[in-house]
Write a protein that holds these residues in place. Sequence first.
Motif, short mmCIF file in Angstrom:
data_model
loop_
_atom_site.label_atom_id
_atom_site.label_comp_id
_atom_site.label_asym_id
_atom_site.label_seq_id
_atom_site.Cartn_x
_atom_site.Cartn_y
_atom_site.Cartn_z
N TYR A 1 26.20 11.50 8.18
CA TYR A 1 26.22 12.50 9.25
C TYR A 1 24.87 12.62 9.97
N CYS A 2 23.97 11.70 9.67
CA CYS A 2 22.60 11.82 10.15
C CYS A 2 22.37 11.07 11.45
N ASP A 3 21.66 11.74 12.36
CA ASP A 3 21.16 11.11 13.57
C ASP A 3 19.63 11.18 13.63
N TYR A 4 19.08 12.17 12.95
CA TYR A 4 17.62 12.37 12.94
C TYR A 4 17.19 12.65 11.51
N LEU A 5 16.74 11.60 10.81
CA LEU A 5 16.24 11.75 9.45
C LEU A 5 14.73 11.97 9.50
N ASP A 6 14.29 12.99 8.78
CA ASP A 6 12.89 13.39 8.84
C ASP A 6 12.34 13.58 7.43
N VAL A 7 11.03 13.67 7.35
CA VAL A 7 10.32 14.00 6.12
C VAL A 7 9.62 15.34 6.30
N GLU A 8 9.21 15.93 5.18
CA GLU A 8 8.35 17.10 5.21
C GLU A 8 7.34 16.96 4.08
N LEU A 9 6.07 16.94 4.43
CA LEU A 9 5.01 16.83 3.43
C LEU A 9 4.68 18.23 2.91
N GLU A 10 4.89 18.42 1.61
CA GLU A 10 4.66 19.72 0.99
C GLU A 10 3.90 19.54 -0.32
N LEU A 11 3.33 20.64 -0.77
CA LEU A 11 2.74 20.70 -2.11
C LEU A 11 3.84 21.11 -3.08
N PHE B 1 5.26 16.40 -2.60
CA PHE B 1 6.69 16.68 -2.46
C PHE B 1 7.15 16.29 -1.06
N ASN B 2 8.21 15.49 -0.99
CA ASN B 2 8.84 15.10 0.28
C ASN B 2 10.21 15.74 0.36
N ASP B 3 10.36 16.69 1.26
CA ASP B 3 11.63 17.38 1.49
C ASP B 3 12.35 16.69 2.64
N PHE B 4 13.14 15.65 2.33
CA PHE B 4 13.89 14.94 3.37
C PHE B 4 14.84 15.91 4.08
N SER B 5 14.98 15.73 5.40
CA SER B 5 15.73 16.68 6.21
C SER B 5 16.52 15.95 7.31
N VAL B 6 17.73 16.44 7.58
CA VAL B 6 18.55 15.92 8.67
C VAL B 6 18.52 16.95 9.80
N ARG B 7 17.79 16.65 10.85
CA ARG B 7 17.54 17.64 11.89
C ARG B 7 18.75 17.91 12.78
N ASN B 8 19.61 16.91 13.00
CA ASN B 8 20.70 17.11 13.96
C ASN B 8 21.77 18.07 13.45
N VAL B 9 21.79 18.38 12.16
CA VAL B 9 22.73 19.40 11.66
C VAL B 9 22.02 20.67 11.22
N ALA C 1 5.72 17.00 9.52
CA ALA C 1 7.08 16.54 9.74
C ALA C 1 7.19 15.87 11.10
N GLY C 2 8.12 14.95 11.21
CA GLY C 2 8.33 14.26 12.48
C GLY C 2 8.86 15.17 13.57
N ILE C 3 9.63 16.19 13.18
CA ILE C 3 10.24 17.07 14.17
C ILE C 3 9.20 17.90 14.90
N GLU C 4 8.01 18.09 14.33
CA GLU C 4 6.98 18.82 15.06
C GLU C 4 6.62 18.03 16.31
N HIS C 5 6.97 18.59 17.45
CA HIS C 5 6.78 17.94 18.75
C HIS C 5 7.63 16.67 18.86
N SER D 1 7.97 13.85 17.22
CA SER D 1 7.07 12.70 17.34
C SER D 1 7.58 11.42 16.69
N PHE D 2 8.40 11.52 15.64
CA PHE D 2 8.98 10.32 15.04
C PHE D 2 10.20 10.71 14.21
N ARG D 3 11.04 9.71 13.92
CA ARG D 3 12.17 9.88 13.01
C ARG D 3 12.32 8.62 12.18
N LEU D 4 12.99 8.73 11.04
CA LEU D 4 13.19 7.58 10.15
C LEU D 4 14.51 6.90 10.43
#
Length: 297
Positions: free
Chosen positions: A130-140, A166-174, A263-267, A269-272
Motif C-alpha cells: 500500500y506504499c507510495d512514499y516510504l520514509d525513515v525517521e532517525l530517533e534515539l 532507532f529507525n521508525d519506518f513510515s508510509v507517508r501516503n496513508v 526524515a525524508g518527509i521534512e520538506h 526531500s527524499f523517499r525510499l
Amino acid sequence: MKFQRLNGQVSEADGSLESEPSSAVSAMLRRVLEENAPDDADPEKRDLPFQPRSYRDFMLFERHYYGAALGITSLYRPMVNSVARLFSTITGMDFPMFKPHALWYQQPIFYQSNHLAFYADGASIAYPTYCDYLDVELELGIVLGKPLYNASPEEATAAIAGFCVFNDFSVRNVQLAEMASGFGPQHSKSFANSISSVVVSADEIWPHVDHLSGRIIVNGEVVKEPKVDKWQHSLGQALSHVSKSTRLYPGEFFGSGTFPLGAGIEHASFRLRVGDVVKLEINGIGSVTNTIVAETS
C-alpha cells in the motif's frame, strides 16, 4: 559501555563475553539484553540486541513536526501548503496550523505500536503493497532497565538502562488519513522498525544527550544530517508521564521522536524505493543499515 549480541550471546562491543561491567547502569543494561533474547528462528531478527517487550514512541522535537507538516502538505494538501508558505513569507513566522496541538506543549505525547515488528541491523525491509512514499525517521531508542509506576522524572531517568539508534519506518501516503481518524497511526507505522546492533549504557550518553547528531545515508550518499535542538520534555519527564497509573517493566522500548531533519518527509526531500540501502547513524552510539526489498507473499 557498549553491548551487542553475537551468536546468540550478549557481549561487549569489542567481542568480550567475560569482562565485568564497569558501572551499575551497564550491569542493568546487560541484564535486560540477556533476559529478552530475540527470535533465533527468524534470520531478519536473530541479530537484534534484544526483543522489546513493548514499544511506545514519543514526539519531543517541534522542528521535526513543523518540517514534516510542510513536506506532507506539499505533496497531499498543496493549497494549504501554499497558504502556509505565503503566511511565513509575509510575517516571517511559522504557520500556526503547522504547529503541534496545544496538548503537546503541556505533556509528552506518545503512541503505542508493534513491538514484534522490530528488525535487526542488516535485515531486509519489505516495501509495503500500500506504499507510495516510504520514509525513515532517525530517533534515539531508549531501553528501560527498572520497573516504573507513578514515577517521578528523576526516578524515570535513573531507570533508563541504555540507548541505541532507532529507525521508525513510515508510509507517508496513508499516514495523513490515519492521523485524521483520531486513532493515530496504523498501517503507516506498524509494519517495520529497526535498531542498531549496539546498545550503549545510558551513563555514557547522558553527558551528550542535548547535543546528539547523526546522518541519514541512502545508497552511500548523505541525504540528511539530523541533530537534537530543543527537547520539549526531558526523557525523564516523558517516561514519568507514561508511568502514571501504568506499570512499566524492564525491556520495554521507547522512541524519542524524530530528530529535526531526521526524515525524508521534512520538506519532502527524499523517499525510499525498492533496492535502496539506507543507513542511520548517531554519533557516539552506532548505526543501523537496512535494504528495501519488494514484498513477497
